[in-house]
Design a protein around this motif. Sequence first.
Motif, PDB file in Angstrom:
ATOM      1  N   THR A 300       0.806  -1.228   0.000  1.00 35.43           N
ATOM      2  CA  THR A 300       0.000   0.000   0.000  1.00 35.43           C
ATOM      3  C   THR A 300       0.835   1.273   0.000  1.00 35.43           C
ATOM      4  O   THR A 300       0.373   2.308   0.505  1.00 35.43           O
ATOM      5  N   ASP A 301       2.021   1.225  -0.575  1.00 39.99           N
ATOM      6  CA  ASP A 301       2.913   2.390  -0.631  1.00 39.99           C
ATOM      7  C   ASP A 301       2.149   3.687  -0.942  1.00 39.99           C
ATOM      8  O   ASP A 301       1.462   3.775  -1.954  1.00 39.99           O
ATOM      9  N   GLY A 302       2.279   4.692  -0.072  1.00 40.20           N
ATOM     10  CA  GLY A 302       1.604   5.972  -0.279  1.00 40.20           C
ATOM     11  C   GLY A 302       0.259   6.065   0.428  1.00 40.20           C
ATOM     12  O   GLY A 302      -0.176   7.144   0.821  1.00 40.20           O
ATOM     13  N   THR A 350       1.576  -7.084   6.948  1.00 40.48           N
ATOM     14  CA  THR A 350       2.523  -6.002   7.235  1.00 40.48           C
ATOM     15  C   THR A 350       3.447  -5.749   6.037  1.00 40.48           C
ATOM     16  O   THR A 350       3.730  -6.644   5.240  1.00 40.48           O
ATOM     17  N   HIS A 351       3.896  -4.492   5.936  1.00 35.10           N
ATOM     18  CA  HIS A 351       4.826  -4.080   4.872  1.00 35.10           C
ATOM     19  C   HIS A 351       5.932  -3.281   5.568  1.00 35.10           C
ATOM     20  O   HIS A 351       5.847  -2.072   5.731  1.00 35.10           O
ATOM     21  N   TYR A 352       6.940  -4.017   6.023  1.00 35.97           N
ATOM     22  CA  TYR A 352       8.029  -3.410   6.812  1.00 35.97           C
ATOM     23  C   TYR A 352       8.823  -2.436   5.946  1.00 35.97           C
ATOM     24  O   TYR A 352       9.331  -2.805   4.884  1.00 35.97           O
ATOM     25  N   ASN A 384       8.494  -7.093   2.721  1.00 40.84           N
ATOM     26  CA  ASN A 384       9.275  -5.885   2.977  1.00 40.84           C
ATOM     27  C   ASN A 384       9.163  -4.899   1.819  1.00 40.84           C
ATOM     28  O   ASN A 384       9.230  -5.290   0.650  1.00 40.84           O
ATOM     29  N   HIS A 385       8.981  -3.625   2.178  1.00 45.77           N
ATOM     30  CA  HIS A 385       8.958  -2.532   1.204  1.00 45.77           C
ATOM     31  C   HIS A 385      10.252  -2.584   0.384  1.00 45.77           C
ATOM     32  O   HIS A 385      11.342  -2.734   0.948  1.00 45.77           O
ATOM     33  N   TYR A 386      10.125  -2.484  -0.952  1.00 45.50           N
ATOM     34  CA  TYR A 386      11.270  -2.589  -1.881  1.00 45.50           C
ATOM     35  C   TYR A 386      11.950  -3.958  -1.841  1.00 45.50           C
ATOM     36  O   TYR A 386      13.047  -4.108  -2.355  1.00 45.50           O
TER      37      TYR A 386
HETATM   38 ZN   LIG Z   1       6.436  -1.045  -0.857  1.00 42.33          ZN
END
Ligand SMILES: [Zn+2]
Length: 578
Positions: A300-302, A350-352, A384-386
């Motif tokens: 859900t970036d942003g 979760t999106h660390y 994980n994010h990225y």
């Molecule tokens: Zn991300």
Amino acid sequence: MPTPALPIPLGVCVLPAPHPNAARAVRYPEYVHEILGHVGLCYAAIPYTELESRLPELRILVTVGEGKLPEAVRAWVEDGGAWLSLAGLCGLGDLLGAEPLPATYSLWASGLRSLGEGYLENLSENLSPLPPGYPLGAGEGLGERLGGGLHFFGGLAVSPTDATVLATCTDSHGRPSELPGVLARGKCRLIAPDLVGSVVHIQQGRAITRDGIPSSDGTGPTHDGVLKSDDGQVLDWHFDRQPVPGVPGLSGFLTPVADAWVELLLQNIFALASLQEVALSLLWYHPCGAIAQGHLSHDTDGNNPLDAEALLAALEEADAPGTWCVILPGYDDALLQKIKDADQEHELATHYDALDHPWSEEEFRSQHERLVALFGAVPVTNKNHYLRWQGDTEFYGWLERVGIQLDQSKGTSKTGEVGFNFGTCHLYRPVAPDGTVLPVWELPTPTQDLCIFAPPEAATPLLDAAERFYGIAHFLFHPAHMRKPGVADALKAVVAEGKRRGMVWRTGRELVQWERARRKAVWVSATELELPEPLPGATVLTLDPSGDVERWGFKFRLSTSPPAPSPGRSFLAGKGES
Ligand SMILES: [Zn+2]
């Protein structure tokens, strides 16, 4: 009349590790039990010390590693037993029709000669009774399909004496060698590469301490100053990628190489079982005998609410659930509630974020705590994010300690990596450097948004691979791209195509719950499976030349359990409910 319990005819035995500082043919050999456990195969794990006494109950023996097997194995083979050795002559090379190949020069620290790194090639159609044109093994040739053969890491260098060579090896630069890869003599077979260790090495890659080496075609720039899982990938840009059909200039990791190694193992086991007329059974990967499953994840970036609404609408139209990997600060309560209340039964995960925040267990726990408070429930899945990653397997310990069961951070962050850069479309449990299997599952992320990260044409080979290797087709779509041209349509198209192929779309939570319950099943005899936990849709396949289901090139008969077997109930292979 209850069916009499038959002893399990397939035994798997890992040879003891050589003493420290001695060269070895295999790494993580005990992981064979994790591989076969995931396959659901009915087999007995035989401790080395018990092998001799238990030989009489076996018809097929698989050994892993080099060492010394009891002489009793010779008499057992001469008496009709079938033996498959993974990277070991075990003092019985005459049975396998091969002898050790000495080092080219020997003065100090030589001994066992490894196959090093290379590719298995020229698989003979004699490898297993495969139909003509079957992708792996017969007809078209493995090298042609994989673009360079089946990548291995380590193994045992041998020289054939009177065995039939079923496959050869090239070196890591694709140059031909005289080294045999698969040998057969009578009912004995040797797979010389370290099959089990290669699966582990490909699935997990190397520990990450610095940027990886990019591809030379400009599509895989992993040297980007951000440490991510792909910096540790070990597959080869040249030999392990294939052109993406219909997209000139783009190649991807379109064959899950670790899964192909598992298939080679199974084909050899089933070939020997067929010779022995043993009706091996296995608990199938997916509910109700489904050929594969599908999975959607959404980072859900942003956290833009309009993007989230667009994704919710697309998922409703596609009628598929999604795993929403929520990055802090997350959506407001009303929107989170709407996601939770959707008929599709989405999952909050979760999106660390270790891009704008430190990579540390303390930071991870802090973000996890805030997301638990936001969700009002303990999440099951993380990405994980990225696809950030550092170190080896320490991160799995962080996950385990907060109760996360499934991770998705191994995967592709560049278009030219699209596909299986960690070699698998299956859930797997990782191994710590000391060989301990960790109690957390990984489901790699083979692509990001179609139309943005990868061309929509990439969807077909990814679905093909999941179907071909009976795995999970995982597609990541960010809400942030959902309102861009073509993206929502691409999501709906890929879900519809998966459904057309018989895939059921499930969240990460559902996938891991099924797998955990499935892995608790125990084969108590050749025909009887105990299910300690409910496993609705449990399906057993039994090797049967007149069966009507084909898997791995062999025929099976299929039996599905009643819709909701109660715990403790047995499942008789081929007989339905007990
Ligand atoms: Zn991300």
